[in-house]
Design a protein around this motif. Structure first.
Motif, mmCIF file in Angstrom:
data_model
loop_
_atom_site.group_PDB
_atom_site.id
_atom_site.type_symbol
_atom_site.label_atom_id
_atom_site.label_comp_id
_atom_site.label_asym_id
_atom_site.label_seq_id
_atom_site.Cartn_x
_atom_site.Cartn_y
_atom_site.Cartn_z
ATOM 1 N N SER A 85 -6.144 -16.221 0.953
ATOM 2 C CA SER A 85 -6.951 -15.004 0.822
ATOM 3 C C SER A 85 -7.284 -14.699 -0.630
ATOM 4 N N PHE A 86 -6.400 -15.078 -1.555
ATOM 5 C CA PHE A 86 -6.636 -14.846 -2.986
ATOM 6 C C PHE A 86 -7.844 -15.642 -3.457
ATOM 7 N N TRP A 87 -7.872 -16.946 -3.130
ATOM 8 C CA TRP A 87 -8.965 -17.794 -3.586
ATOM 9 C C TRP A 87 -10.282 -17.419 -2.904
ATOM 10 N N GLU A 88 -10.207 -17.059 -1.622
ATOM 11 C CA GLU A 88 -11.416 -16.646 -0.903
ATOM 12 C C GLU A 88 -11.995 -15.368 -1.509
ATOM 13 N N ALA A 89 -11.124 -14.420 -1.801
ATOM 14 C CA ALA A 89 -11.588 -13.162 -2.393
ATOM 15 C C ALA A 89 -12.184 -13.403 -3.773
ATOM 16 N N ALA A 90 -11.607 -14.329 -4.523
ATOM 17 C CA ALA A 90 -12.154 -14.648 -5.845
ATOM 18 C C ALA A 90 -13.565 -15.208 -5.723
ATOM 19 N N LEU A 91 -13.769 -16.080 -4.748
ATOM 20 C CA LEU A 91 -15.107 -16.649 -4.542
ATOM 21 C C LEU A 91 -16.126 -15.584 -4.188
ATOM 22 N N GLN A 92 -15.712 -14.597 -3.404
ATOM 23 C CA GLN A 92 -16.645 -13.600 -2.889
ATOM 24 C C GLN A 92 -16.864 -12.427 -3.833
ATOM 25 N N HIS A 93 -15.846 -12.038 -4.592
ATOM 26 C CA HIS A 93 -15.914 -10.724 -5.243
ATOM 27 C C HIS A 93 -15.733 -10.735 -6.759
ATOM 28 N N LEU A 94 -15.430 -11.851 -7.378
ATOM 29 C CA LEU A 94 -15.325 -11.877 -8.833
ATOM 30 C C LEU A 94 -16.673 -12.276 -9.417
ATOM 31 N N SER A 95 -17.156 -11.507 -10.367
ATOM 32 C CA SER A 95 -18.499 -11.735 -10.906
ATOM 33 C C SER A 95 -18.496 -12.129 -12.378
ATOM 34 N N ARG A 96 -17.323 -12.163 -13.004
ATOM 35 C CA ARG A 96 -17.255 -12.616 -14.400
ATOM 36 C C ARG A 96 -17.068 -14.124 -14.425
ATOM 37 N N ARG A 97 -17.911 -14.774 -15.183
ATOM 38 C CA ARG A 97 -17.850 -16.237 -15.256
ATOM 39 C C ARG A 97 -16.499 -16.717 -15.784
ATOM 40 N N THR A 98 -15.970 -15.994 -16.751
ATOM 41 C CA THR A 98 -14.687 -16.395 -17.333
ATOM 42 C C THR A 98 -13.563 -16.275 -16.329
ATOM 43 N N ASP A 99 -13.577 -15.215 -15.505
ATOM 44 C CA ASP A 99 -12.536 -15.047 -14.491
ATOM 45 C C ASP A 99 -12.560 -16.188 -13.484
#
Length: 650
Positions: free
Chosen positions: A382-396
């Protein structure tokens, strides 16, 4: 109302009031006020010798725990307000009654300062009275008339005594009477107040005919001492010296942001308690935030990311049992402030209108706590899926791509890398372990966002000032840039101060840069102090870097100590490195134990290394990191030679 003869004979008055339905009769007792010259020398029955009091009973905040040592409080560092307070105490020792109120924000050290100030009075037989039972106001009203000479009246959180309507002004009037009564001198009244309460009690009323705090205003005006919320540069010099022998001060020096040392010392225990008692939903959200930060994400984490990722941190049955508002309830719990106005997770303010999602920031200490306690854990899907969907900073996203690859989550590593390529550049990564998966995806000059042009200019000006040896201006500019998105520039300016011989300023700037997200400068500072043969200072900065998850320098110093023949000291450093999760530490400690013929201890330590996944590093000698980077790093005699000022961004 009438008084009986028995009450007068007993030294008090009994009043009677007839009121209410059925003419109910109520009796109340009024304690007599002392008459001039009638002092009997008796002291308040609830006052105790100062030497018999305990600071925690007087509401001095608990501090973070130390691994070694039994002292309940860390060493005390006098500051400017302590000098003012000491003069007040000296006047009381000289026979004149005094009142002093320390005014400062929560957890700035006000109560501890009062406790330290009265210690000289303990040797002279002074007593201390802390009115709080059955309530603060009742205890104060009942006991002030009985306070005798050489008594400290302890009014911590003085608003509880002085702010209540009617009763507060009566207590203030009684205190004024006490302070002017020469028969009972000397008396020392010490109090603490937050600025908002000081303003409430001392401001002139908007309506002169209604002045609820007239007595308090007369009592307090001109008798306050300001306690600043942050340590000054001068204070930090003394702090760094004390931190060499006090583990808790060392932790505060490494972990406190914006020089707010006392808030860190007082707030961390409360934060850990709230974390320990968090429900499953709140705990899951905190675990997500800690994992995100330790794997390289920036400090501002979107709410949608936290919510979706947290679902996989709870057992399925637990998640299904939660109500629909579980996430908001979790945010309410984690956002509730504790001592020092710190919260486990607090909402951050956005200055740009382009961010619509709420963002939250993890408390600095909880970030370090997560690096220590969760270093061996891999986040769920769920952590990696959420990162794909909801993180918008390129560095993150790029940092998490590297983290996924290192943990053999190769599918997520590929997806996150591709996602990072699709995102615009939004400023440098803040996470200490963050670095791009590809060399060509950070074209900073071409893609620097408009909202960061100011801090880019500040950074350029800071380096220009440093080149001109105007280090004070360089530091001021770099500090401004770090407040937005450029802690790396501040870290470099700190190291330039070190090279220029401005060691105190360099240390201050390095700690500030680390707190803002660029902790590698602490590792580099440790290396530079080691090169200068300042071994204790090198170890201090290595430990400070380890607080941010950068443990290699601590391990390298341990190798140096062993090469120099100081095995005992080397083992101490390896044990410290093990506490911070260095993967080679336990295997090396097991070797020490085996060579000391402690076979059972070596077996237990090796088993612990296996359980933690550190068994891939069982070497008989750990080669220093810089020796792996630079072949000339080991001399023929086995000692390590540090390269001149290399970038140790591990």
């Amino acid at each position: 109302m009438h008084a009986s003869k028995e009450s007068v004979a007993a030294g008090g008055d009994i009043g009677t009031v007839i009121s209410g339905e059925g003419n109910a009769v109520t009796h109340f007792y009024v304690l007599p006020s002392p008459q001039p010259g009638s002092n009997t020398g008796q002291e308040s029955p609830v006052a105790r010798l100062i030497s018999e009091c305990h600071p925690l009973d007087l509401e001095v905040h608990h501090a973070i725990r130390a691994v070694s040592g039994s002292d309940e409080l860390p060493a005390y560092l006098p500051r400017e307000h302590d000098a003012h307070l000491r003069r007040v105490v000296d006047a009381a020792r000289g026979g004149r009654s005094q009142l002093c109120v320390l005014v400062g924000e929560s957890s700035t050290g006000k109560t501890r300062a009062c406790w330290e100030a009265v210690q000289p009075l303990a040797d002279e037989g002074w007593r201390l009275w802390h009115p709080f039972d059955p309530t603060r106001t009742e205890a104060a009203l009942a006991g002030l008339a009985a306070v005798g000479p050489k008594t400290v009246v302890w009014l911590n959180e003085a608003q509880h005594y002085l702010a209540p309507p009617t009763v507060g002004d009566r207590i203030a009037a009684a205190l004024r009477t006490l302070l002017t009564d020469t028969e009972r001198a000397p008396i020392l009244v010490l109090g603490t107040l937050w600025p908002v309460h000081w303003d409430q009690l001392t401001s002139l009323p908007t309506k002169p005919e209604h002045d609820p705090h007239a007595q308090s205003r007369h009592l307090l005006t001109g008798r306050q001492v300001h306690v600043p919320g942050a340590f000054t540069t001068h204070d930090l010099v003394a702090l760094r010296h004390a931190a060499e022998t006090d583990e808790r001060l060392a932790q505060a020096l490494a972990g406190a942001s914006d020089r707010r040392i006392t808030q860190f010392l007082a707030g961390v225990p409360a934060l850990l308690d709230r974390h320990r008692h968090a429900g499953p939903a709140a705990r899951a959200v905190l675990d997500v935030a800690m994992d995100a930060r330790r794997l390289g994400c920036g400090s501002d984490l979107p709410a949608t990311f936290l919510e979706e990722a947290a679902t996989g941190y709870m057992p399925y049955s637990v998640f299904q049992s939660l109500d629909d508002g579980w996430f908001e309830h979790a945010l309410t719990y984690t956002g509730r402030p504790v001592h020092g106005n710190a919260a486990l997770l607090h909402r951050t303010r956005r200055t740009s209108s382009c961010h619509n999602d709420r963002s939250f920031r993890l408390a600095d200490y909880m970030e370090q706590h997560g690096r220590r306690t969760r270093s061996h854990l891999c986040p769920p899907a769920s952590f990696w899926e959420a990162a794909l969907q909801h993180l918008s900073r390129r560095t993150d996203v790029g940092a998490l791509a590297s983290a996924a690859s290192a943990r053999w989550r190769l599918r997520y590593a590929g997806l996150l890398t591709e996602r990072a390529r699709q995102l615009p550049w939004t400023g440098p990564a803040i996470g200490p372990d963050a670095h791009p998966p590809e060399d060509d995806w950070l074209d900073r000059d071409a893609n620097w966002p408009a909202e960061h042009l100011t801090c880019r200019a500040l950074t350029d000006l800071a380096f220009t000032a440093a080149e001109a040896s105007d280090y004070e201006e360089a530091a001021a500019l770099a500090l401004q840039a770090a407040e937005c998105c450029q802690p790396d520039a501040l870290a470099e300016i700190a190291l330039q101060h070190e090279e220029a011989g401005l060691t105190v300023e360099a240390s201050d700037l390095a700690h500030h840069a680390a707190a803002k997200g660029a902790p590698t400068c602490l590792s580099r500072l440790a290396v530079m102090r080691e090169e200068a043969a300042l071994l204790d200072q090198a170890e201090h900065y290595a430990r400070a870097a380890a607080e941010y998850g950068l443990t290699n320098t601590l391990a390298d110093l341990a190798v140096r100590r062993e090469a120099a023949g100081n095995r005992e000291h080397a083992q101490d450093l390896w044990e410290a490195a093990a506490g911070y999760g260095h993967p080679e530490a336990l295997a090396t400690i097991a070797r020490f134990q085996y060579e000391a013929h402690d076979v059972d201890g070596a077996a237990r330590t090796a088993r612990e290394a296996l359980d933690r996944g550190d068994a891939a590093h069982p070497r008989h000698r750990v080669e220093p990191l810089w020796a792996r980077l630079w072949p000339h790093g080991i001399e023929p005699d086995g000692t390590a030679t540090l390269p001149p000022h290399k970038d140790l961004s591990w």
